[in-house]
Scaffold this active site. Structure first.
Site: not given
Ligand code: C5P
Length: 247
Positions: A39, A66, A68, A71, A130, A221
């Site tokens: 992603k 991603d 997102k 608009d 989230t 992460r």
């Molecule tokens: O590091 P971590 O596992 O928290 O990363 C989650 C990834 O998912 C990030 O790239 C974040 O932008 C993406 N994301 C998210 N929540 C959403 C949609 C996408 O955390 N609802």
């Protein structure tokens, strides 16, 4: 749950959350094709540019962009028309943009793939980020709790014909109960018990996400900051396999 059978490698999507190209290249090597899809998000779109898509594809990975998108319908539709030519496998859009925006985006992606005779990117609707909890939503003026909002947004997006929903692992079972299995669910907010939550608030483990009915987990992460990236991926894949085997 939608369409074709997914392989184990398809189910873990790794999020390359960095804004520079050398990290992307080193991460593509470390991941060493243990998963199918990576992603790429806002950091890379603005930090490196869209050419990063070709860099990642040159290692043999599929790309979830991603983006997102959010608009007015006319603007997002036109952006989606351009995205349709980038050769990505999936793209994300905020469901908060409403039904018309979602429908027009899906339609333009379909039309484009017919014209090009190519597979179109799957459209994934992001519900409530989230990183937000009930307190945050109240402060934003939402009257109901996050589950109510997630279900409303998911319903609109499914009616508009998106291919998948993005939500927290904790909401997957409620979405499956209400709307069934005719669409994919991908969940970020995934952590191993020993991981720090960071800025994420609605988190859960890979086992919980999969046993509640997610098709894909999106992990950043918890994998990319580890010393042993390959070993952590193997651990994740084992956990997914074990959970699905018991499902
Ligand atoms: O590091 P971590 O596992 O928290 O990363 C989650 C990834 O998912 C990030 O790239 C974040 O932008 C993406 N994301 C998210 N929540 C959403 C949609 C996408 O955390 N609802």
């Amino acid at each position: 749950m939608k369409g074709k059978k997914l392989s184990l490698k398809d189910r873990l999507i790794i999020s390359l959350d960095t804004n520079n190209k050398s990290d992307v290249v080193s991460m593509c090597r470390k991941i060493s094709s243990k998963v199918s899809t990576l992603k790429l998000g806002l950091e890379l779109i603005y930090g490196v540019g869209l050419e990063v898509i070709d860099t990642v594809k040159s290692f043999g990975y599929k790309v979830m962009l991603d983006a997102k998108l959010l608009d007015i319908p006319n603007t997002v539709k036109s952006a989606a028309e351009a995205i349709g030519g980038l050769g990505v496998s999936a793209v994300t859009i905020h469901t908060l943009g409403g039904r018309q925006m979602l429908e027009q985006t899906r339609e333009i992606l379909e039309k484009q793939s017919e014209l090009r005779a190519k597979f179109r990117p799957l459209l994934f609707g992001v519900t409530i980020l989230t990183s937000l909890d009930d307190k945050d939503l109240k402060a934003l003026g939402f009257k109901e709790d996050f589950l109510y909002s997630v279900l409303s947004l998911a319903g609109i997006a499914i009616d508009a014909g998106v291919d998948g929903i993005i939500c927290s692992p904790n909401e997957v079972d409620a979405i499956r109960q209400k709307f069934g299995t005719g669409f994919y669910i991908a969940t970020p907010g995934i952590r191993l018990p020993e991981d720090a939550a960071g800025d994420q608030k609605r988190i859960n483990t890979p086992e919980e996400a999969m046993s509640r009915g997610a098709d894909f987990i999106i992990v950043g992460r918890s994998i990319i900051t580890r010393k042993d990236v390959g070993g952590t991926i193997d651990l994740y894949l084992e956990k997914i396999e074990r959970t699905l085997g018991h499902a």
